[in-house]
Write a protein that holds these residues in place. Structure first.
Motif, mmCIF file in Angstrom:
data_model
loop_
_atom_site.group_PDB
_atom_site.id
_atom_site.type_symbol
_atom_site.label_atom_id
_atom_site.label_comp_id
_atom_site.label_asym_id
_atom_site.label_seq_id
_atom_site.Cartn_x
_atom_site.Cartn_y
_atom_site.Cartn_z
ATOM 1 N N GLN A 1 0.842 -1.209 0.000
ATOM 2 C CA GLN A 1 0.000 0.000 0.000
ATOM 3 C C GLN A 1 0.872 1.251 0.000
ATOM 4 O O GLN A 1 0.586 2.214 -0.719
ATOM 5 C CB GLN A 1 -0.882 -0.029 1.250
ATOM 6 C CG GLN A 1 -1.903 1.071 1.323
ATOM 7 C CD GLN A 1 -3.112 0.782 0.462
ATOM 8 O OE1 GLN A 1 -3.778 -0.217 0.620
ATOM 9 N NE2 GLN A 1 -3.388 1.661 -0.484
ATOM 10 N N LEU A 2 1.947 1.229 0.790
ATOM 11 C CA LEU A 2 2.856 2.382 0.827
ATOM 12 C C LEU A 2 3.478 2.599 -0.554
ATOM 13 O O LEU A 2 3.536 3.737 -1.050
ATOM 14 C CB LEU A 2 3.958 2.164 1.878
ATOM 15 C CG LEU A 2 4.987 3.294 1.991
ATOM 16 C CD1 LEU A 2 4.361 4.546 2.614
ATOM 17 C CD2 LEU A 2 6.200 2.869 2.824
ATOM 18 N N SER A 3 3.940 1.514 -1.173
ATOM 19 C CA SER A 3 4.557 1.628 -2.497
ATOM 20 C C SER A 3 3.565 2.198 -3.513
ATOM 21 O O SER A 3 3.902 3.100 -4.280
ATOM 22 C CB SER A 3 5.051 0.257 -2.989
ATOM 23 O OG SER A 3 5.962 -0.279 -2.067
ATOM 24 N N GLU A 4 2.347 1.690 -3.467
ATOM 25 C CA GLU A 4 1.306 2.182 -4.390
ATOM 26 C C GLU A 4 1.018 3.657 -4.164
ATOM 27 O O GLU A 4 0.961 4.441 -5.107
ATOM 28 C CB GLU A 4 -0.008 1.426 -4.133
ATOM 29 C CG GLU A 4 -0.257 0.246 -5.023
ATOM 30 C CD GLU A 4 -1.530 -0.479 -4.595
ATOM 31 O OE1 GLU A 4 -2.556 0.183 -4.361
ATOM 32 O OE2 GLU A 4 -1.450 -1.722 -4.468
ATOM 33 N N ASN A 5 0.822 4.010 -2.895
ATOM 34 C CA ASN A 5 0.496 5.402 -2.572
ATOM 35 C C ASN A 5 1.598 6.359 -3.001
ATOM 36 O O ASN A 5 1.326 7.452 -3.497
ATOM 37 C CB ASN A 5 0.234 5.553 -1.075
ATOM 38 C CG ASN A 5 -1.110 4.996 -0.650
ATOM 39 O OD1 ASN A 5 -2.048 4.944 -1.460
ATOM 40 N ND2 ASN A 5 -1.214 4.564 0.589
ATOM 41 N N CYS A 6 2.853 5.936 -2.817
ATOM 42 C CA CYS A 6 3.976 6.805 -3.180
ATOM 43 C C CYS A 6 4.066 6.938 -4.703
ATOM 44 O O CYS A 6 4.263 8.038 -5.228
ATOM 45 C CB CYS A 6 5.281 6.273 -2.589
ATOM 46 S SG CYS A 6 5.361 6.478 -0.809
ATOM 47 N N ALA A 7 3.898 5.811 -5.397
ATOM 48 C CA ALA A 7 3.975 5.843 -6.863
ATOM 49 C C ALA A 7 2.867 6.732 -7.431
ATOM 50 O O ALA A 7 3.107 7.576 -8.300
ATOM 51 C CB ALA A 7 3.861 4.418 -7.416
#
Lengths: 467, 215
Positions: free
Chosen positions: A85-91
């Motif tokens: 989720q963190l990776s998605e949100n940052c991307a």
């Protein structure tokens, strides 16, 4: 009347004031991690609000990451999803992320200073109470809740009431074997866990002036444990030298300009604080905690105080300690050197310096968890890993680890852990675990002896460790 | 005497753009928690912080005090004592110390609390509570002691909290005290406003501030 360091940085960031109310404070840098950011991203998305200044946000994965086999998929499904989720949100929002395995990955409060993201005179926030760490640079840095994370996403600002000012001065020369961790544990044991609530603290005096940046970070890190939202130390040549040359630090003429400004930040001689405390460095000795909050600390040579308070008794009952007893010779099966308080290169040098040529006691499981990939690399480069390996200590991969035991690094039910982390709350290091907070030196000595020993007795034979 | 929680004037905010429930007054029984320095790791242990929404935290509030290591209910803990009920928690000094996890506020709200009473609150927790419509009421040590003793001796007692007047009282008695709250936060609580709405309205000033920075 003169201004404090805190006043100068705060006043330079006030955008606007609500009549008879809080002020709008501009935030220079916003650090985020996987645990306290997802609900903030959700809130923005639900309301159709874009992230206002993605370039001023830096993300890392740290709280929930494994410290073994980081190259393999994460087994725990919830942890894996939170990191995804963190990776998605940052991307999606154009935010720089140092995810698991990245060469800059690490605990948020270790990673940002070592990359030069943290600089004097800034305002910094993160959804983590130990954001106070960055105050070591003369930065206003403090932990925020997730609603506030969303506010900073939306506006790069927070609505805040200016806190009161507190100064803790420690003058004199620290005894050999007394580390920055002992200084802050001593201060908290004297002032209690809520003396700083509503205040921002400045640490002053030659003890802090003579400390390395790593030591200053250890001290400021634990400001929240006496209730203060943040702690600061005036920037000086030690600070400028540390910042210089780091990846995101200003360079050349920009740096000169900044340094000129940073030199104006220290508290004016005629500034007045709302509250002041003064301690003598000579009074400080290696410290240990005996209870379930960081204020319950004693000098390692002292005995547990006697107190009739019901909460105090409940705390001792949890720890299975008796009032009036000494902790010396208490058998200890777990030792943890790590956390945003004590996982920088200097902490591992102190430990290695003591451990060199010795062996870990058979009863002890000793985990060493570096604060970042960069610290891990430096441990190997300086040959410290060989010392740890030879002595039977286990060097793991970076992360928050057993400080809060969100990952698999848990201390078993009923076991004591001498830990360099920041909180000895009930179950903090695993359900039913019992935490004794201490410096990396006391932790290393415990691991070697298999029990708590009075390191002050060995101090004559110790090489002087840097502060 | 009403046995059940009585909520007055409590409505879900219908205002567009507001992000919280409104709070005006509350009359309810209370649950005592006579422990000092209750930290956020006790309110919601870290192992329950792995989800990415705000739901379900109430199930695990005070998890390791409500249940023993085998998962059995700890009957001695006040939240498990059937004689206590209500949406007011009366806790010892320095409530909410420790981490910044807003999950602590979500967990207390999820369990059904609307007001927390203590003689002292940790800073970050207090802000998190206010940002979620959970009212922290700070009272004197003497009042806290009276409140705890009253609730423990007479669990059916109703406690009245009036935010407009900033008072907390023991129903059908003359025991009452006024409490402080920042005027701005009081307005937010009463109207269900969140800080984010105010900050978004200041975008132009924020951009002007950014443009002025020379260093």
């Amino acid at each position: 009347m003169g201004k404090t360091l805190f006043d100068k940085v705060w006043d330079a960031h006030v955008v606007n004031s609500v009549q008879n109310g809080p002020q709008v404070l501009y935030i220079d840098k916003h650090l985020i991690h996987e645990v306290t950011s997802p609900q903030a991203f959700n809130e923005l998305e639900a309301r159709g609000i874009p992230v206002f200044r993605p370039n001023q946000i830096v993300a890392t994965a740290d709280h929930n990451t494994p410290t073994l086999n980081q190259d393999l998929p994460i087994k725990d499904e919830l942890s894996r999803k939170q990191l995804e989720q963190l990776s998605e949100n940052c991307a999606k929002n154009g935010i720089t992320l140092y995810e698991l395995g990245h060469k800059y990955n690490g605990i948020v409060h270790v990673m940002a200073p070592e990359l030069g993201i943290t600089q004097p005179g800034m305002t910094m926030v993160c959804g983590d109470s130990h954001t106070s760490t960055h105050g070591a640079f003369g930065t206003i840095a403090f932990g925020i809740g997730t609603s506030q994370v969303a506010q900073v996403f939306a506006s790069q600002c927070l609505l805040l009431t200016k806190p009161k000012s507190l100064r803790v001065t420690v003058n004199g020369k620290l005894k050999n074997g007394v580390l920055p961790k002992d200084v802050i544990l001593y201060i908290i044991s004297k002032l209690g866990t809520n003396s700083g609530t509503g205040y921002f603290c400045e640490y002053a005096g030659d003890v802090f002036e003579n400390m390395s940046m790593e030591g200053r970070m250890t001290v400021c890190n634990m400001s929240i444990e006496m209730g203060a939202r943040g702690g600061m130390i005036a920037p000086d040549d030690t600070t400028f030298e540390y910042v210089k040359g780091r990846k995101f630090a200003p360079q050349g003429k920009d740096l000169d300009k900044k340094v000129t400004y940073w030199k104006t930040l220290p508290t004016d001689a005629d500034a007045v604080f709302d509250k002041e405390y003064v301690f003598d460095a000579e009074d400080i000795e290696p410290m240990v905690t005996y209870g379930t909050n960081p204020g319950m600390g004693i000098k390692i040579s002292e005995t547990i105080p006697v107190d009739d308070n019901a909460s105090f008794k409940k705390s001792l009952e949890y720890m299975n300690f008796a009032a009036g007893e000494s902790l010396i010779n208490k058998p200890i099966n777990f030792v943890f050197i790590g956390s945003c308080t004590n996982s920088r290169i200097e902490d591992f040098r102190v430990a290695a310096n003591f451990i060199k040529g010795k062996q870990k006691a058979n009863n002890v499981t000793a985990w060493l968890v570096p604060g970042s990939k960069q610290v891990e690399a430096q441990i190997i480069e300086e040959g410290l890993k060989d010392i740890f390996d030879n002595a039977g200590f286990e060097l793991r991969q970076p992360g928050c680890s057993a400080c809060l035991a969100m990952n698999d690094d848990k201390i078993p039910q009923g076991e004591y852990c001498v830990s360099t982390s920041n909180r000895n709350f009930e179950g903090r290091q695993g359900q039913g675990s019992r935490t004794i907070l201490a410096s990396p030196l006391v932790a290393a000595a415990t691991a070697v002896a298999g029990k708590i020993v009075d390191v002050t007795k060995d101090i004559e034979t110790l090489e002087i460790v840097s502060h | 005497m009403l046995d059940k929680i009585k909520k007055i004037n409590k409505k879900i905010s219908a205002l567009a753009g507001s992000s919280m429930e409104k709070f005006t007054t509350l009359t309810s029984r209370a649950i005592p928690l006579a422990i000092e320095n209750v930290d956020t790791d006790q309110i919601i242990p870290a192992r329950f912080l792995k989800t990415t929404d705000k739901q379900g935290f109430g199930d695990n509030v005070f998890r390791d005090w409500r249940f023993d290591k085998h998962g059995s209910i700890n009957k001695n803990f006040s939240l498990n004592n059937p004689k206590y009920s209500g949406s007011i928690l009366v806790a010892g000094d320095n409530f909410g110390c420790g981490s910044s996890r807003e999950h602590a506020a979500w967990a207390l709200i999820g369990y059904g609390f609307e007001v927390i009473v203590s003689s002292f609150f940790a800073d970050i927790f207090k802000g998190n509570a206010l940002n979620n419509g959970l009212l922290p009421v700070q009272v004197s040590e003497g009042f806290l002691k009276t409140l705890l003793e009253t609730v423990e001796a007479h669990p059916e007692t109703n406690i009245e909290v009036n935010l407009e007047n900033q008072t907390i009282s023991i129903a059908n008695s003359d025991v009452s005290e006024s409490f402080d709250i920042y005027p701005y936060k009081k307005t937010c609580m009463i109207n269900g406003y969140g800080d984010i709405d105010y900050l978004l309205s200041k975008k132009e000033q924020i951009e002007a501030f950014e443009a002025e920075q020379t260093l």
